[in-house]
Scaffold this active site. Structure first.
Site, mmCIF file in Angstrom:
data_model
loop_
_atom_site.group_PDB
_atom_site.id
_atom_site.type_symbol
_atom_site.label_atom_id
_atom_site.label_comp_id
_atom_site.label_asym_id
_atom_site.label_seq_id
_atom_site.Cartn_x
_atom_site.Cartn_y
_atom_site.Cartn_z
ATOM 1 N N ARG A 102 11.555 -8.073 3.751
ATOM 2 C CA ARG A 102 10.160 -7.689 4.026
ATOM 3 C C ARG A 102 9.465 -8.921 4.573
ATOM 4 O O ARG A 102 9.420 -9.950 3.914
ATOM 5 C CB ARG A 102 9.470 -7.209 2.740
ATOM 6 C CG ARG A 102 7.960 -7.158 2.877
ATOM 7 C CD ARG A 102 7.284 -6.437 1.749
ATOM 8 N NE ARG A 102 7.534 -5.016 1.819
ATOM 9 C CZ ARG A 102 6.809 -4.095 1.186
ATOM 10 N NH1 ARG A 102 5.790 -4.448 0.426
ATOM 11 N NH2 ARG A 102 7.095 -2.819 1.297
ATOM 12 N N HIS A 129 8.087 0.431 9.082
ATOM 13 C CA HIS A 129 8.463 0.597 7.669
ATOM 14 C C HIS A 129 9.447 1.766 7.560
ATOM 15 O O HIS A 129 9.124 2.821 7.022
ATOM 16 C CB HIS A 129 7.203 0.834 6.832
ATOM 17 C CG HIS A 129 7.391 0.593 5.368
ATOM 18 N ND1 HIS A 129 8.582 0.170 4.820
ATOM 19 C CD2 HIS A 129 6.523 0.711 4.320
ATOM 20 C CE1 HIS A 129 8.434 0.045 3.507
ATOM 21 N NE2 HIS A 129 7.208 0.361 3.176
ATOM 22 N N GLN A 132 10.279 3.570 4.097
ATOM 23 C CA GLN A 132 9.221 4.463 3.615
ATOM 24 C C GLN A 132 9.312 5.811 4.327
ATOM 25 O O GLN A 132 9.191 6.867 3.704
ATOM 26 C CB GLN A 132 7.853 3.821 3.861
ATOM 27 C CG GLN A 132 6.682 4.689 3.429
ATOM 28 C CD GLN A 132 6.600 4.857 1.926
ATOM 29 O OE1 GLN A 132 6.603 3.885 1.194
ATOM 30 N NE2 GLN A 132 6.526 6.096 1.446
ATOM 31 N N ASP A 219 -2.991 5.770 5.249
ATOM 32 C CA ASP A 219 -2.567 4.457 4.745
ATOM 33 C C ASP A 219 -3.798 3.554 4.775
ATOM 34 O O ASP A 219 -4.821 3.902 5.379
ATOM 35 C CB ASP A 219 -1.428 3.920 5.638
ATOM 36 C CG ASP A 219 -0.863 2.583 5.159
ATOM 37 O OD1 ASP A 219 -1.055 2.226 3.977
ATOM 38 O OD2 ASP A 219 -0.217 1.883 5.973
ATOM 39 N N CYS A 259 1.738 6.263 1.509
ATOM 40 C CA CYS A 259 2.864 5.388 1.173
ATOM 41 C C CYS A 259 2.561 4.542 -0.059
ATOM 42 O O CYS A 259 3.488 4.069 -0.721
ATOM 43 C CB CYS A 259 3.197 4.491 2.364
ATOM 44 S SG CYS A 259 1.798 3.515 2.933
ATOM 45 N N ARG A 287 11.609 6.989 -2.565
ATOM 46 C CA ARG A 287 12.022 5.688 -2.026
ATOM 47 C C ARG A 287 13.372 5.292 -2.624
ATOM 48 O O ARG A 287 14.255 4.788 -1.949
ATOM 49 C CB ARG A 287 10.984 4.605 -2.362
ATOM 50 C CG ARG A 287 9.630 4.748 -1.687
ATOM 51 C CD ARG A 287 9.714 4.516 -0.197
ATOM 52 N NE ARG A 287 10.275 3.210 0.136
ATOM 53 C CZ ARG A 287 9.604 2.055 0.155
ATOM 54 N NH1 ARG A 287 8.319 2.054 -0.112
ATOM 55 N NH2 ARG A 287 10.196 0.921 0.473
HETATM 56 N N1 NVA Z 1 0.382 -0.697 6.092
HETATM 57 C C1 NVA Z 1 0.631 -1.224 4.771
HETATM 58 C C2 NVA Z 1 1.776 -0.510 4.146
HETATM 59 C C3 NVA Z 1 2.105 -0.954 2.753
HETATM 60 C C4 NVA Z 1 3.299 -0.258 2.190
HETATM 61 C C5 NVA Z 1 0.879 -2.725 4.853
HETATM 62 O O1 NVA Z 1 1.599 -3.159 5.756
HETATM 63 O O2 NVA Z 1 0.344 -3.456 4.028
HETATM 64 N N1 CP Z 2 4.963 1.716 0.015
HETATM 65 C C1 CP Z 2 5.456 0.479 -0.212
HETATM 66 O O1 CP Z 2 6.259 -0.062 0.545
HETATM 67 O O2 CP Z 2 5.004 -0.079 -1.370
HETATM 68 P P1 CP Z 2 5.182 -1.594 -1.819
HETATM 69 O O3 CP Z 2 4.350 -2.446 -0.907
HETATM 70 O O4 CP Z 2 4.679 -1.621 -3.231
HETATM 71 O O5 CP Z 2 6.630 -1.971 -1.739
#
Ligand code: NVA
Ligand code: CP
Length: 300
Positions: A102, A129, A132, A219, A259, A287
């Protein structure tokens, strides 16, 4: 399929095969007959951003399949002090069977796959992502039976989630409409691809996007790394909220998905969130199953 870097790299058949395996793994877990498909396999889990779901579902997922997951925070890795990704990739490839990462830049994930010799899974970048969205597609199919004739409406920022949902939904033959303010559109190349390959609409009107939707998705307005833009974004996204009023334009049996993490009172109201908590938390649970399926496909 050697990696999961972004959904563009997968065929419709690849996605269906992951979803079918995910359903099977979920069934096995519920019935207490989970097999150790990843016995002895070691997955490195690199995090340059915070996480609840991704971290826990990957760690628990690999453990339940008989393997071992190493949580690797970039605060502690040399990569956080500037060791090149090319070197990190080659070193980790000597120890591990797979890597989940990540991070911010999609290029870093692509480079990890390019220079390493083990499967790489994208656990979220600023661009995509995919994990997800595999869980999201699994959830949509659980609730609706198939993807045929379904419309997803996405309300809000054209971010990593929007980019991956567009690709995932269009590949599965769903219609996709996004309502977002000017200047916050999804990736231009993804939109061009979607227009060519399916039924894709972009509009500034929430009503137009949600109209007739089977699935309403939202989101956060400010993603990880955009914390300093929070106030500016709150202003820009006013009106791009999933609430009771806009839900009247969706089909009466429409699902609401998120998500997570959610900001109640911003992109979604408390009442709509709680009315759809069942599907939102089923989505979060999935997930685990979807990522297990990805790991089995890539590592076994
Ligand atoms: N768009 C959000 C998704 C988190 C799972 C982010 O990138 O923070
Ligand atoms: N939806 C998601 O990826 O959650 P986290 O940021 O908690 O991993």
């Amino acid at each position: 399929m050697r990696h999961l870097l972004k959904l563009q790299d997968l065929t419709r058949e690849d996605i269906l095969s992951i979803l079918n395996l995910a359903d099977q793994l979920k069934f096995e877990r519920i019935n207490g007959v989970q097999k150790d498909y990843l016995k002895g396999k070691k997955m490195g889990l690199i995090f340059q951003k915070a996480s609840t779901r991704t971290r826990v579902s990957f760690e628990v997922g690999i453990y339940e399949l008989g393997g071992y997951g190493l949580f690797l925070s970039s605060n502690d890795l040399q990569i956080g002090r500037g060791e090149p990704v090319q070197d990190t990739a080659r070193v980790l490839s000597r120890y591990l069977d797979g890597i989940m990462i990540r991070t911010f830049e999609q290029q870093e994930v692509e480079d990890l796959a390019k220079y390493g010799s083990i499967p790489v899974i994208n656990g979220l970048t600023d661009y995509a992502h995919p994990c997800q969205v595999l869980a999201d597609l699994m959830t949509v199919r659980e609730y609706k039976g198939s993807f045929k004739g379904l419309k997803m409406a996405f309300i809000g920022d054209g971010n990593n989630m929007a980019n991956s949902l567009i690709v995932g939904c269009i590949k599965m033959g769903m219609s996709f409409a996004i309502a977002c303010p000017k200047g916050y559109e999804p990736d231009a190349a993804i939109m061009a691809w979607a227009k060519e390959n399916g039924d894709f609409t972009i509009t500034e009107s929430v009503e137009e996007a949600i109209s007739g939707a089977d699935v309403v998705y939202t989101d956060v307005w400010a993603s990880m790394g955009q914390e300093s833009e929070r106030l500016k974004r709150a202003e820009a996204f006013k009106g791009y909220q999933v609430n009771k009023e806009c839900m009247t334009y969706a089909k009466p049996d429409a699902m609401v998905m998120h998500c997570l993490p959610a900001h109640r009172g911003e992109e979604i109201t408390e009442d709509v969130f709680e009315a759809h908590a069942k599907e939102i938390f089923d989505e979060a649970e999935n997930r685990l199953h979807a990522q297990k399926a990805v790991m089995v496909k890539l590592l076994k």
